[in-house]
Write a protein that holds these residues in place. Structure first.
Motif, PDB file in Angstrom:
ATOM      1  N   HIS A  30       1.051   8.011   7.678  1.00  0.00           N
ATOM      2  CA  HIS A  30       2.305   8.636   7.245  1.00  0.00           C
ATOM      3  C   HIS A  30       2.562   8.376   5.765  1.00  0.00           C
ATOM      4  CE1 HIS A  30       2.934   8.590  11.624  1.00  0.00           C
ATOM      5  NE2 HIS A  30       3.771   9.595  11.418  1.00  0.00           N
ATOM      6  N   LEU A  31       2.185   7.211   5.284  1.00  0.00           N
ATOM      7  CA  LEU A  31       2.329   6.920   3.852  1.00  0.00           C
ATOM      8  C   LEU A  31       1.438   7.834   3.029  1.00  0.00           C
ATOM      9  CD1 LEU A  31       2.413   3.012   3.925  1.00  0.00           C
ATOM     10  CD2 LEU A  31       4.320   4.532   3.465  1.00  0.00           C
ATOM     11  N   LEU A  32       0.229   8.110   3.548  1.00  0.00           N
ATOM     12  CA  LEU A  32      -0.684   9.014   2.831  1.00  0.00           C
ATOM     13  C   LEU A  32      -0.086  10.408   2.725  1.00  0.00           C
ATOM     14  CD1 LEU A  32      -3.615   9.540   1.705  1.00  0.00           C
ATOM     15  CD2 LEU A  32      -4.174  10.302   4.000  1.00  0.00           C
ATOM     16  N   LEU A  33       0.632  10.845   3.773  1.00  0.00           N
ATOM     17  CA  LEU A  33       1.212  12.180   3.779  1.00  0.00           C
ATOM     18  C   LEU A  33       2.543  12.254   3.045  1.00  0.00           C
ATOM     19  CD1 LEU A  33       0.482  13.300   7.453  1.00  0.00           C
ATOM     20  CD2 LEU A  33      -0.803  13.826   5.391  1.00  0.00           C
ATOM     21  N   GLY A  34       2.986  11.154   2.482  1.00  0.00           N
ATOM     22  CA  GLY A  34       4.227  11.169   1.713  1.00  0.00           C
ATOM     23  C   GLY A  34       5.459  10.796   2.497  1.00  0.00           C
ATOM     24  N   GLN A  35       5.307  10.446   3.763  1.00  0.00           N
ATOM     25  CA  GLN A  35       6.464  10.074   4.591  1.00  0.00           C
ATOM     26  C   GLN A  35       6.638   8.556   4.483  1.00  0.00           C
ATOM     27  OE1 GLN A  35       6.053  11.800   8.539  1.00  0.00           O
ATOM     28  NE2 GLN A  35       4.822  13.452   7.701  1.00  0.00           N
ATOM     29  N   ARG A  36       7.246   8.136   3.385  1.00  0.00           N
ATOM     30  CA  ARG A  36       7.248   6.713   3.083  1.00  0.00           C
ATOM     31  C   ARG A  36       8.117   5.912   4.053  1.00  0.00           C
ATOM     32  NH1 ARG A  36       8.415   6.927  -3.226  1.00  0.00           N
ATOM     33  NH2 ARG A  36       9.561   8.723  -2.498  1.00  0.00           N
ATOM     34  N   LYS A  37       9.312   6.396   4.313  1.00  0.00           N
ATOM     35  CA  LYS A  37      10.222   5.625   5.161  1.00  0.00           C
ATOM     36  C   LYS A  37       9.674   5.554   6.587  1.00  0.00           C
ATOM     37  CE  LYS A  37      15.098   5.132   6.245  1.00  0.00           C
ATOM     38  NZ  LYS A  37      16.440   5.748   6.200  1.00  0.00           N
ATOM     39  N   ARG A  38       9.209   6.689   7.078  1.00  0.00           N
ATOM     40  CA  ARG A  38       8.668   6.723   8.442  1.00  0.00           C
ATOM     41  C   ARG A  38       7.446   5.809   8.535  1.00  0.00           C
ATOM     42  NH1 ARG A  38       9.061  11.746   8.998  1.00  0.00           N
ATOM     43  NH2 ARG A  38      10.865  11.842  10.373  1.00  0.00           N
ATOM     44  N   GLY A  39       6.563   5.875   7.557  1.00  0.00           N
ATOM     45  CA  GLY A  39       5.376   5.022   7.560  1.00  0.00           C
ATOM     46  C   GLY A  39       5.725   3.542   7.525  1.00  0.00           C
ATOM     47  N   THR A  40       6.723   3.199   6.724  1.00  0.00           N
ATOM     48  CA  THR A  40       7.134   1.790   6.644  1.00  0.00           C
ATOM     49  C   THR A  40       7.708   1.323   7.972  1.00  0.00           C
ATOM     50  OG1 THR A  40       7.675   2.170   4.329  1.00  0.00           O
ATOM     51  CG2 THR A  40       8.501   0.146   5.328  1.00  0.00           C
ATOM     52  N   VAL A  41       8.541   2.166   8.597  1.00  0.00           N
ATOM     53  CA  VAL A  41       9.149   1.797   9.885  1.00  0.00           C
ATOM     54  C   VAL A  41       8.059   1.592  10.935  1.00  0.00           C
ATOM     55  CG1 VAL A  41      10.537   2.694  11.779  1.00  0.00           C
ATOM     56  CG2 VAL A  41      11.389   2.835   9.465  1.00  0.00           C
ATOM     57  N   LEU A  42       7.098   2.502  10.979  1.00  0.00           N
ATOM     58  CA  LEU A  42       6.044   2.380  11.982  1.00  0.00           C
ATOM     59  C   LEU A  42       5.152   1.170  11.716  1.00  0.00           C
ATOM     60  CD1 LEU A  42       5.021   6.131  12.364  1.00  0.00           C
ATOM     61  CD2 LEU A  42       6.232   4.724  14.009  1.00  0.00           C
TER      62      LEU A  42
END
Lengths: 184, 88
Positions: free
Chosen positions: A43-55
């Motif tokens: 998710h961080l690679l795709l630009g979804q920073r908050k979602r990636g951090t939460v996961l």
């Protein structure tokens, strides 16, 4: 006239979306592999920073907590014994790559591969296997971490989201809305 | 230099051998095993909401709401099953 205005304002968004589609498939496959390696990184690679951090923090915390509570042997089905063993839970754990590495380390598999063994620390520690409720908790935590990571992998591969916020077609501006009044 | 370490290990004998090794030894939580379901419920709710919601603006509120719903349902299911087992 209003349609033309809307089409012109949508042109940068459409161009951006078209550009993303050109390398969408390998990018999402890479994102899926990264998520398998550690949850949230895709998710961080795709630009979804908050979602990636939460996961990353949520699923990672459950995985590490399971190892801490039950010891590292909860990741290895070789330590499971008895008539009520739940071997199927161990299959769910392998939806996280660190589990595979941990099992290989425990089984001394890596020591059998020449050359790599010299780079690793001593792989013959004395593990203390866990039993009963403690083992159940550890195995359950790791299995759920794997299943939640599977959910994250499917989401990162199949979702249409590019960022954490909903994508809007019209870029936000402070200018007044266009009207149908023709120019004088 | 070796005398320095000898003095340290004499003063603090637990430094020589640890009774507990993190991650290598399990921790004895047999008596409290039921309470370890609570973090699981919260994390399941958090991951589900973070994947389903397009905007993560109200993630905390939605996560707590779903966690509470799951807990209430689990307690209700436990009560129903207990009643069934008691009546049979």
């Amino acid at each position: 006239m209003a349609d033309q205005t809307r089409k012109q304002s949508n042109a940068p968004a459409q161009a951006r979306r078209k550009k993303l589609d050109l390398y969408a498939v390998p990018r999402r496959v890479l994102a899926g592999l990264l998520t398998w390696a550690w949850p949230g990184t895709g998710h961080l690679l795709l630009g979804q920073r908050k979602r990636g951090t939460v996961l990353a923090c949520g699923i990672g915390a459950i995985y590490i907590a399971g190892l801490f509570i039950g010891g590292v042997t909860v990741a290895n089905p070789a330590f499971e014994s008895g008539p009520n063993s739940q071997q199927f839970l161990y299959w769910f754990q392998f939806f996280m790559l660190p589990n595979s590495i941990l099992v290989a380390w425990e089984n001394n598999i890596l020591n059998q591969i020449g050359g790599i063994a010299n780079l690793l620390p001593n792989t013959d520690p004395t593990f203390t296997p866990s039993y009963g409720r403690v083992r159940e908790i550890g195995v359950l935590y790791l299995a759920l971490a794997g299943l939640l990571n599977l959910l994250a992998i499917v989401d990162v591969i199949l979702s249409n989201r590019d960022t954490d916020t909903p994508h809007t077609d019209t870029p936000r501006t402070n200018a007044p809305h266009a009207t149908n009044t023709p120019p004088a | 230099m070796p005398h320095f370490f000898d003095a340290i290990f004499t003063a603090f004998p637990t430094l020589v051998s640890l009774a507990y090794r993190p991650f290598l030894d399990p921790i004895p939580v047999d008596r409290f095993w039921m309470f370890f379901a609570l973090p699981l419920v919260v994390v399941i709710a958090l991951v589900y909401k973070s994947i389903r919601m397009n905007s993560l603006e109200h993630l905390t509120r939605e996560t707590l709401k779903l966690s509470l719903q799951i807990l209430i349902f689990m307690v209700a299911a436990a009560v129903v099953l207990w009643l069934i087992a008691a009546l049979l």
